[in-house]
Design a protein around this motif. Structure first.
Motif, short mmCIF file in Angstrom:
data_model
loop_
_atom_site.label_atom_id
_atom_site.label_comp_id
_atom_site.label_asym_id
_atom_site.label_seq_id
_atom_site.Cartn_x
_atom_site.Cartn_y
_atom_site.Cartn_z
N ASP A 51 34.91 41.73 34.18
CA ASP A 51 35.71 42.17 35.33
C ASP A 51 37.20 41.94 35.13
O ASP A 51 37.99 42.20 36.04
N GLU A 52 37.58 41.44 33.96
CA GLU A 52 39.02 41.27 33.68
C GLU A 52 39.61 42.58 33.16
O GLU A 52 38.93 43.39 32.53
N GLU A 53 40.87 42.78 33.41
CA GLU A 53 41.55 44.00 32.98
C GLU A 53 41.68 44.04 31.46
O GLU A 53 41.74 43.00 30.80
N TRP A 112 33.34 50.28 28.12
CA TRP A 112 32.90 49.51 29.30
C TRP A 112 31.80 50.25 30.06
O TRP A 112 30.85 49.65 30.55
N ALA A 120 43.45 52.54 26.25
CA ALA A 120 42.85 52.08 27.50
C ALA A 120 41.68 52.97 27.91
O ALA A 120 40.66 52.50 28.42
N HIS A 140 37.75 51.92 28.43
CA HIS A 140 36.95 52.26 29.61
C HIS A 140 35.65 52.96 29.20
O HIS A 140 34.59 52.73 29.81
#
Length: 407
Positions: free
Chosen positions: A185-187, A354, A347, A351
């Protein structure tokens, strides 16, 4: 094998479970994660493995390891008789353990050391589950696919899994360590036009010489705007460290080298780009945390399973795959530049990785295991048609839904 005396079976929902796994981290990491989850639910858990597995770090406290003989069956037929004899001896020892431990279910994680325990369980009519970490069903799991009660998978598509067994296949994912899940849940670490580009390079538990040969020169071929911002951490074989350090020094690229890093979780948390093999645990960790990668499958992996492991994450845009035969400095530089040409592209790749993560794998696998012992199955995901969680975490949509666990 230890413990021949009769053990007390607690009242209530508490059960006894036996996990059987080969002696490598790829088999044992998910076994340890399941053991931790089952223990947290009040169950008693025992582990069957080989001598290597009994000594691998990370075993949960209170998890007793039983070392049973398990022969391997290589290409030499002369060794098969000895292998079969050892497997039968291990089976008989497992049966004696089961008489004492009275397991509600036996869960196999692949590898030859799991073979005796699964043979004993099926012969004693004990409920059985197998968990497959890779996108290709392994040899031992293939052997038992028709005999077990449930098959837990880590990918929505698994090769060598016969269609007639899909009705008992459940997509749960590949459990990872709790310390990594806390990072989910960290950026994604900040990556700007003029900020550092942190690269983590590992080649499995023993390192990989091909990474030592290619990565330093590949990074050196990047455009100056990227090369001058590099900060590299690389795991190497002990015999490779000195020459790799010299290469990085010659290229004027800051690099920290080592044969083993105890703080790998912290390093992965700060990583912008991973370069390494495509083992099941590696991909499970990358997708759990959401880190993009350039993956180089081990070419001698059985059934080419590492290459197949990359399909989901590459399709989602979370990684690039380069076959080792084509893994050259020029190709590596080309792929890095494509992924890191601007902050947004890297990024987006993070994602994509993720989205392929299945952070509830240990919980879902424990639900499945408990259902074998008479506890109602709440919401385990079926590969063949009920994939509620999988659809939100990167698996193909449109496979139906199951009722989520009550809050």
């Amino acid at each position: 094998m230890s413990g021949e005396t009769k053990q007390h079976v607690p009242t209530g929902a508490s059960r006894h479970f036996v996990l059987a796994a080969g002696g490598t981290g790829g088999h044992l990491i998910p076994a340890f994660a399941l053991a931790t989850e089952l223990q947290a639910r009040g169950h008693h858990v025992a582990l069957i493995t080989d001598a290597r597995g009994a000594n691998i770090p990370g075993k949960p406290s209170g998890l007793t390891a039983h070392v049973l003989p398990a022969g391997r069956f290589g290409k030499n037929p002369l060794q098969w008789f000895r292998g079969a004899k050892l497997v039968w001896e291990g089976r008989n020892m497992a049966l004696r353990l089961f008489e004492s431990f009275e397991p509600a279910a036996v869960i196999g994680f692949g590898g030859y050391p799991a073979l005796p325990a699964l043979l004993a369980a099926t012969s004693a009519n004990i409920p059985t589950v197998i968990h497959e970490q890779n996108a290709v069903l392994g040899r031992v799991n293939r052997l038992f696919a028709s005999r077990v009660d449930a098959i837990a998978t880590s990918y929505p598509e698994v090769e060598r899994l016969d269609a007639k067994h899909l009705d008992k296949a459940h997509l749960v994912g590949n459990p990872v360590r709790e310390a990594l899940l806390s990072l989910r849940d960290e950026e994604f670490p900040p990556f700007t036009e003029d900020g550092l580009l942190r690269v983590l390079v590992t080649g499995g538990s023993q390192g990989a010489s091909v990474l030592s040969d290619v990565v330093p020169d590949g990074l050196a071929m990047l455009p100056p705007a990227i090369r001058q911002r590099l900060q590299v951490t690389q795991q190497c074989r002990s015999e490779d460290v000195d020459r790799v350090r010299e290469r990085y020094a010659n290229h004027d690229i800051p690099a920290e080298l080592g044969t083993y890093f105890e703080d790998m979780d912290d390093r992965l948390a700060d990583t912008h780009l991973f370069i390494g093999r495509a083992g099941a645990s590696t991909i499970a960790e990358l997708t759990a945390v959401g880190r993009p990668g350039i993956l180089v499958p081990l070419p001698i992996a059985t059934d080419d399973h590492q290459a197949v492991n990359t399909r989901e994450i590459t399709k989602a845009g979370g990684a690039r795959m380069i076959r080792q035969a084509k893994f050259t400095p020029k190709e590596l530089a080309k792929q890095i530049q494509a992924m890191a040409q601007n902050p947004a592209s890297l990024a987006n790749a993070a994602h994509g990785a993720w989205n392929c993560g299945r952070p509830h794998a240990a919980r879902d696998l424990a639900d499945l295991v408990e259902s074998m012992s008479g506890i109602d199955l709440m919401d385990v995901i079926r590969v063949g048609g009920n994939n509620a969680r999988g659809a939100t975490q990167g698996a193909p949509a449109g496979q139906g839904t199951t009722k989520d666990r009550a809050a």
